[in-house]
Scaffold this motif. Structure first.
Motif, PDB file in Angstrom:
ATOM      1  N   SER A 312      18.365  -1.757   0.681  1.00 49.64           N
ATOM      2  CA  SER A 312      17.486  -0.734   1.168  1.00 49.64           C
ATOM      3  C   SER A 312      16.766  -0.010  -0.115  1.00 49.64           C
ATOM      4  O   SER A 312      15.533   0.510  -0.056  1.00 49.64           O
ATOM      5  N   ALA A 313      17.639   0.174  -1.165  1.00 53.45           N
ATOM      6  CA  ALA A 313      17.221   0.800  -2.500  1.00 53.45           C
ATOM      7  C   ALA A 313      15.974  -0.045  -3.074  1.00 53.45           C
ATOM      8  O   ALA A 313      15.080   0.389  -3.379  1.00 53.45           O
ATOM      9  N   MET A 314      16.391  -1.344  -2.937  1.00 54.09           N
ATOM     10  CA  MET A 314      15.261  -2.436  -3.383  1.00 54.09           C
ATOM     11  C   MET A 314      14.100  -2.272  -2.749  1.00 54.09           C
ATOM     12  O   MET A 314      12.973  -2.127  -3.349  1.00 54.09           O
ATOM     13  N   ASN A 315      14.235  -2.232  -1.421  1.00 53.56           N
ATOM     14  CA  ASN A 315      12.896  -1.872  -0.436  1.00 53.56           C
ATOM     15  C   ASN A 315      12.203  -0.652  -0.689  1.00 53.56           C
ATOM     16  O   ASN A 315      10.862  -0.977  -0.758  1.00 53.56           O
ATOM     17  N   ALA A 316      12.904   0.111  -0.951  1.00 55.72           N
ATOM     18  CA  ALA A 316      12.172   1.582  -1.227  1.00 55.72           C
ATOM     19  C   ALA A 316      11.729   1.539  -2.652  1.00 55.72           C
ATOM     20  O   ALA A 316      10.318   2.254  -2.644  1.00 55.72           O
ATOM     21  N   LYS A 317      12.317   0.842  -3.591  1.00 52.66           N
ATOM     22  CA  LYS A 317      11.511   0.874  -4.770  1.00 52.66           C
ATOM     23  C   LYS A 317      10.351  -0.058  -4.703  1.00 52.66           C
ATOM     24  O   LYS A 317       9.451   0.466  -5.478  1.00 52.66           O
ATOM     25  N   ARG A 318      10.347  -1.277  -3.925  1.00 52.23           N
ATOM     26  CA  ARG A 318       9.121  -1.923  -4.031  1.00 52.23           C
ATOM     27  C   ARG A 318       8.053  -1.260  -3.328  1.00 52.23           C
ATOM     28  O   ARG A 318       6.929  -1.047  -3.554  1.00 52.23           O
ATOM     29  N   GLN A 319       8.602  -0.524  -2.050  1.00 56.30           N
ATOM     30  CA  GLN A 319       7.579   0.211  -1.506  1.00 56.30           C
ATOM     31  C   GLN A 319       6.796   1.459  -2.168  1.00 56.30           C
ATOM     32  O   GLN A 319       5.462   1.705  -2.362  1.00 56.30           O
ATOM     33  N   ARG A 320       7.635   2.072  -3.182  1.00 59.35           N
ATOM     34  CA  ARG A 320       7.048   2.966  -4.086  1.00 59.35           C
ATOM     35  C   ARG A 320       6.209   2.380  -5.272  1.00 59.35           C
ATOM     36  O   ARG A 320       5.237   3.124  -5.528  1.00 59.35           O
ATOM     37  N   GLU A 321       6.679   1.215  -5.629  1.00 59.77           N
ATOM     38  CA  GLU A 321       5.796   0.542  -6.350  1.00 59.77           C
ATOM     39  C   GLU A 321       4.293   0.368  -5.975  1.00 59.77           C
ATOM     40  O   GLU A 321       3.428   0.294  -6.580  1.00 59.77           O
ATOM     41  N   ARG A 322       4.560  -0.334  -4.703  1.00 64.00           N
ATOM     42  CA  ARG A 322       3.327  -0.714  -4.012  1.00 64.00           C
ATOM     43  C   ARG A 322       2.224   0.758  -3.984  1.00 64.00           C
ATOM     44  O   ARG A 322       1.164   0.483  -4.091  1.00 64.00           O
ATOM     45  N   GLN A 323       2.837   1.686  -3.353  1.00 70.95           N
ATOM     46  CA  GLN A 323       1.989   2.789  -3.226  1.00 70.95           C
ATOM     47  C   GLN A 323       1.534   3.417  -4.489  1.00 70.95           C
ATOM     48  O   GLN A 323       0.085   3.887  -4.587  1.00 70.95           O
ATOM     49  N   LEU A 324       2.122   3.301  -5.672  1.00 71.05           N
ATOM     50  CA  LEU A 324       1.788   3.554  -6.988  1.00 71.05           C
ATOM     51  C   LEU A 324       0.504   2.693  -7.256  1.00 71.05           C
ATOM     52  O   LEU A 324      -0.359   3.153  -7.815  1.00 71.05           O
ATOM     53  N   GLN A 325       0.753   1.382  -7.099  1.00 73.64           N
ATOM     54  CA  GLN A 325      -0.511   0.210  -7.400  1.00 73.64           C
ATOM     55  C   GLN A 325      -1.915   0.953  -6.679  1.00 73.64           C
ATOM     56  O   GLN A 325      -2.777   0.625  -7.023  1.00 73.64           O
ATOM     57  N   LYS A 326      -1.539   1.289  -5.289  1.00 73.37           N
ATOM     58  CA  LYS A 326      -2.730   1.516  -4.502  1.00 73.37           C
ATOM     59  C   LYS A 326      -3.379   2.822  -5.235  1.00 73.37           C
ATOM     60  O   LYS A 326      -4.464   2.733  -5.355  1.00 73.37           O
TER      61      LYS A 326
END
Length: 337
Positions: A312-326
């Motif tokens: 869950s922590a890794m998925n949340a981290k990846r989701q935040r990284e995708r939002q930052l990239q957008k």
């Protein structure tokens, strides 16, 4: 994790060193004990080196009822300690005598009889040489009677004499022999222990070439079972490291001829001692199913929640990284306009 092959590489030289030390001690005692102590015996058995020059007498030249024998000069003579009163006629016996140069020498004679001197107190021993019928008379001091001769080994006395003359040569031979027989196995064991402690310069994983057919099947089956649960297996030092979501779940290895899966968990008991139930041994193919059920049970009991949180922590981290990239992409577009 060290397998049985590596344990043998260390234990075999140590066992050889102990065995060679025993053989070395026996060899030194057998060859050189009489050099230091002419009366040396093991139990009732003794020995000495014989250097008298004898003539070989034809048995047809020996009178009936008499006895003569021949030992080559340079032989090793063996004797048994007996009571001098038990000697019978024609027994070959040995004793220590002091010669005219006040030097102790070992005499070997054929026994004839025992008598007493004219004073009635001194015991006289009547005998003759091994190659002559001429009668000799001796008095044997207390403690100087060795025993009854039982056999000989030709030329062994000459070998010992060569190795002990001069005396310093004997000690050099003993040191060199000890280094060869005992020192080499100890050096090999020390070197292998040193190499073992250094460890492998790179992770090589389980050496599958040294597994038996059954162990190879068990190993591959367990490995496939773990990978089916999305676990990642990496090479360790003589073992495989099993990771679940980046968490070390277990260590897979072969030790003492059995496949083990060591769960990375200390199972604390009520008495605060370490419970080794986390160490799963799979000695036979028939144990595979029960081992898999136990692995699954331990995973659910001790790792499932931890892995879920990590995922869950890794998925949340990846989701935040995708939002930052957008966000960066939108900012970049605005800047271009």
């Amino acid at each position: 994790m060290r397998n049985l092959h590596e344990q043998k590489r260390i234990t075999v030289p140590i066992i050889m060193a102990i065995l060679m030390a025993v053989i070395y001690a026996a060899l030194v005692i057998f060859l050189f004990a009489t050099f230091w102590n002419p009366k040396f015996t093991i139990g009732n058995l003794g020995m000495y080196d014989f250097f008298d020059e004898l003539e070989e007498v034809d048995e047809w030249d020996v009178d009936e009822g008499e006895f003569m024998t021949y030992y080559p000069a340079g032989s090793r003579i063996f004797y048994t300690k007996v009571d001098v009163k038990t000697l019978e006629k024609n027994d070959v016996f040995a004793f220590i005598e002091t010669d005219e140069n006040n030097k102790k020498v070992i005499k070997t004679q054929v026994f004839l009889d025992i008598g007493t001197d004219y004073d009635g107190e001194t015991t006289l021993y009547y005998s003759h040489d091994l190659d002559s019928m001429e009668e000799n008379v001796y008095t044997i001091a207390s403690g100087n009677f060795l025993g009854k001769v039982t056999g000989n080994v030709a030329s062994l006395g000459n070998v010992v004499k060569t190795l002990t003359n001069p005396t310093w040569l004997l000690y050099i031979i003993l040191i060199v022999l000890a280094l060869i027989m005992v020192g080499i196995p100890i050096a090999v064991a020390a070197y292998r222990i040193h190499i073992k402690n250094i460890g492998s310069p790179f992770p090589e994983g389980v050496d599958k070439t040294k597994l038996s057919t059954e162990n190879l099947y068990i190993y591959l089956n367990i490995k496939e079972f773990l990978q089916s649960a999305n676990m990642v297996i990496k090479n360790g030092y003589d073992c495989d490291l099993v990771y679940a979501a980046g968490i070390l779940f277990a260590v897979l290895h072969c030790t003492n001829g059995n496949i083990y899966l060591n769960i990375n968990k200390d199972f604390t008991r009520h008495d605060s001692k370490l419970d080794r139930s986390g160490y799963i041994c799979i000695p036979h193919v028939a144990n595979l199913d029960s081992a898999k059920r136990r692995i699954n049970s331990m995973y659910r009991a001790y790792f499932a929640n931890m892995v879920d949180r990590r995922v869950s922590a890794m998925n949340a981290k990846r989701q935040r990284e995708r939002q930052l990239q957008k966000q960066r992409a939108r900012m970049q577009k605005k800047t271009n306009y």
